[in-house]
Scaffold this motif. Structure first.
Motif, PDB file in Angstrom:
ATOM      1  N   GLY A 236      -2.149  10.164   7.964  1.00  0.00           N
ATOM      2  CA  GLY A 236      -2.898  11.396   8.144  1.00  0.00           C
ATOM      3  C   GLY A 236      -2.741  12.408   7.025  1.00  0.00           C
ATOM      4  N   HIS A 237      -1.512  12.698   6.638  1.00  0.00           N
ATOM      5  CA  HIS A 237      -1.284  13.749   5.651  1.00  0.00           C
ATOM      6  C   HIS A 237      -0.331  13.317   4.534  1.00  0.00           C
ATOM      7  CE1 HIS A 237      -3.412  16.534   8.237  1.00  0.00           C
ATOM      8  NE2 HIS A 237      -2.639  16.176   9.247  1.00  0.00           N
ATOM      9  N   ALA A 238       0.604  12.426   4.849  1.00  0.00           N
ATOM     10  CA  ALA A 238       1.609  12.036   3.859  1.00  0.00           C
ATOM     11  C   ALA A 238       0.966  11.232   2.733  1.00  0.00           C
ATOM     12  CB  ALA A 238       2.701  11.204   4.528  1.00  0.00           C
ATOM     13  N   PRO A 239       1.517  11.317   1.521  1.00  0.00           N
ATOM     14  CA  PRO A 239       1.015  10.475   0.431  1.00  0.00           C
ATOM     15  C   PRO A 239       1.282   8.994   0.719  1.00  0.00           C
ATOM     16  CG  PRO A 239       3.057  11.573  -0.208  1.00  0.00           C
ATOM     17  CD  PRO A 239       2.639  12.177   1.107  1.00  0.00           C
ATOM     18  N   VAL A 240       0.442   8.140   0.192  1.00  0.00           N
ATOM     19  CA  VAL A 240       0.598   6.697   0.390  1.00  0.00           C
ATOM     20  C   VAL A 240       1.669   6.167  -0.558  1.00  0.00           C
ATOM     21  CG1 VAL A 240      -0.543   4.458   0.219  1.00  0.00           C
ATOM     22  CG2 VAL A 240      -1.778   6.416   1.178  1.00  0.00           C
ATOM     23  N   ARG A 241       2.719   5.614   0.025  1.00  0.00           N
ATOM     24  CA  ARG A 241       3.818   5.073  -0.768  1.00  0.00           C
ATOM     25  C   ARG A 241       3.959   3.564  -0.604  1.00  0.00           C
ATOM     26  NH1 ARG A 241       6.365   9.427  -2.701  1.00  0.00           N
ATOM     27  NH2 ARG A 241       6.335  11.371  -1.485  1.00  0.00           N
ATOM     28  N   LYS A 242       3.355   3.012   0.440  1.00  0.00           N
ATOM     29  CA  LYS A 242       3.425   1.568   0.698  1.00  0.00           C
ATOM     30  C   LYS A 242       2.049   1.076   1.111  1.00  0.00           C
ATOM     31  CE  LYS A 242       7.914   1.531   0.047  1.00  0.00           C
ATOM     32  NZ  LYS A 242       8.530   0.856  -1.125  1.00  0.00           N
TER      33      LYS A 242
ATOM     34  N   THR B  91       2.277   4.733   4.848  1.00  0.00           N
ATOM     35  CA  THR B  91       1.730   3.408   4.529  1.00  0.00           C
ATOM     36  C   THR B  91       0.233   3.357   4.797  1.00  0.00           C
ATOM     37  OG1 THR B  91       3.829   2.334   5.074  1.00  0.00           O
ATOM     38  CG2 THR B  91       1.859   0.937   5.056  1.00  0.00           C
ATOM     39  N   ALA B  92      -0.502   2.821   3.833  1.00  0.00           N
ATOM     40  CA  ALA B  92      -1.922   2.533   4.027  1.00  0.00           C
ATOM     41  C   ALA B  92      -2.070   1.069   4.411  1.00  0.00           C
ATOM     42  CB  ALA B  92      -2.713   2.819   2.762  1.00  0.00           C
ATOM     43  N   VAL B  93      -2.943   0.796   5.377  1.00  0.00           N
ATOM     44  CA  VAL B  93      -3.288  -0.573   5.754  1.00  0.00           C
ATOM     45  C   VAL B  93      -4.742  -0.796   5.363  1.00  0.00           C
ATOM     46  CG1 VAL B  93      -3.487  -2.246   7.618  1.00  0.00           C
ATOM     47  CG2 VAL B  93      -1.651  -0.532   7.668  1.00  0.00           C
ATOM     48  N   VAL B  94      -4.961  -1.808   4.544  1.00  0.00           N
ATOM     49  CA  VAL B  94      -6.318  -2.133   4.088  1.00  0.00           C
ATOM     50  C   VAL B  94      -6.705  -3.492   4.658  1.00  0.00           C
ATOM     51  CG1 VAL B  94      -7.784  -2.614   2.102  1.00  0.00           C
ATOM     52  CG2 VAL B  94      -6.107  -0.765   1.991  1.00  0.00           C
ATOM     53  N   CYS B  95      -7.750  -3.503   5.480  1.00  0.00           N
ATOM     54  CA  CYS B  95      -8.272  -4.742   6.058  1.00  0.00           C
ATOM     55  C   CYS B  95      -9.468  -5.167   5.214  1.00  0.00           C
ATOM     56  CB  CYS B  95      -8.702  -4.523   7.501  1.00  0.00           C
ATOM     57  SG  CYS B  95      -7.412  -3.829   8.578  1.00  0.00           S
ATOM     58  N   LEU B  96      -9.306  -6.247   4.470  1.00  0.00           N
ATOM     59  CA  LEU B  96     -10.365  -6.709   3.583  1.00  0.00           C
ATOM     60  C   LEU B  96     -11.378  -7.572   4.333  1.00  0.00           C
ATOM     61  CD1 LEU B  96      -8.385  -7.752   0.370  1.00  0.00           C
ATOM     62  CD2 LEU B  96      -9.761  -5.693   0.696  1.00  0.00           C
TER      63      LEU B  96
END
Length: 223
Positions: free
Chosen positions: A14-20, A49-54
């Motif tokens: 939501g607000h934190a920078p993406v580190r993982k 953490t960002a989750v990317v579903c390709l």
């Protein structure tokens, strides 16, 4: 097909920078939306953490609305081995693009997938030039096991998760993958989940979350 043609669903903090970064690859005939519910569960348990579903690069031959990472009819050993090799270059470019997008490096990323997506993840991960933080396989198959030692460049830790009642990908494939990976020097954690068919349930998600927290060094006490 170019990387830009690989659509995705991004689940970001939501607000934190993406580190993982966790990248998830869906199963045969599915799409990125199939991985979104699990992706949200995992994202919510992984701060920063960002989750990317390709989305798979091709329309599925059997389900017109679905996607595939490679063409398959029977998913026999030859088909899987040929398929993961075909898929690998595009997936590697997509992974590199996601790391660049977030300004991260390979050691900040876990590559995961379900079924056909897990087959691709298990193939690509050991052949990356820089070791990712880990590999996460839900109901996967290790393609070309006899080629692993000759071709591998790195040994990322691996978690294998499999339903004991899976009638699509037989449980023996997890046991086979575990044996080959361990023989090749990989750190492998494997769990056969009772009464689970060809899907991902809360127990599988809990195992996955624990693994991810360890690999992302979010839970030192569990490492």
């Amino acid at each position: 097909m170019s990387v830009s043609e690989l659509d995705c669903i991004r689940l970001e903090p939501g607000h934190a920078p993406v580190r993982k970064l966790l990248v998830l690859l869906h199963g045969y005939g599915g799409d990125a939306g199939d991985m979104e519910p699990t992706g949200r569960v995992l994202r919510d348990g992984l701060p920063g953490t960002a989750v990317v579903c390709l989305n798979g690069p091709e329309p599925c031959a059997h389900w017109v609305e679905g996607r595939q990472w490679f063409a398959a009819m029977d998913f026999d050993a030859r088909e899987v081995w040929d398929g993961v090799q075909v898929a690998a270059p595009l997936i590697n470019r997509a992974l590199d693009a996601e790391l660049k997008h977030y300004g991260l490096n390979n050691r900040d990323m876990v590559i995961g997938g379900f079924s056909q997506g897990a087959m691709v993840a298990l193939h690509v991960g050991p052949r990356r030039y820089v070791e990712p933080a880990g590999l996460l396989s839900f109901s996967g198959v290790l393609g070309g096991p006899s080629n692993l030692i000759e071709q591998m460049l790195v040994r990322p830790p691996v978690m294998l998760l499999q339903g004991a009642d899976d009638d699509v990908v037989a449980p023996m494939y997890m046991e086979a993958a575990e044996g080959v990976l361990k023989s090749a020097g990989f750190d492998v954690e494997a769990h056969m989940i009772e009464e689970l068919e060809h899907s991902i349930d809360e127990e599988a998600e809990a195992f996955a979350l624990k693994f991810l927290r360890q690999r992302f060094e979010m839970d030192k006490s569990a490492a």
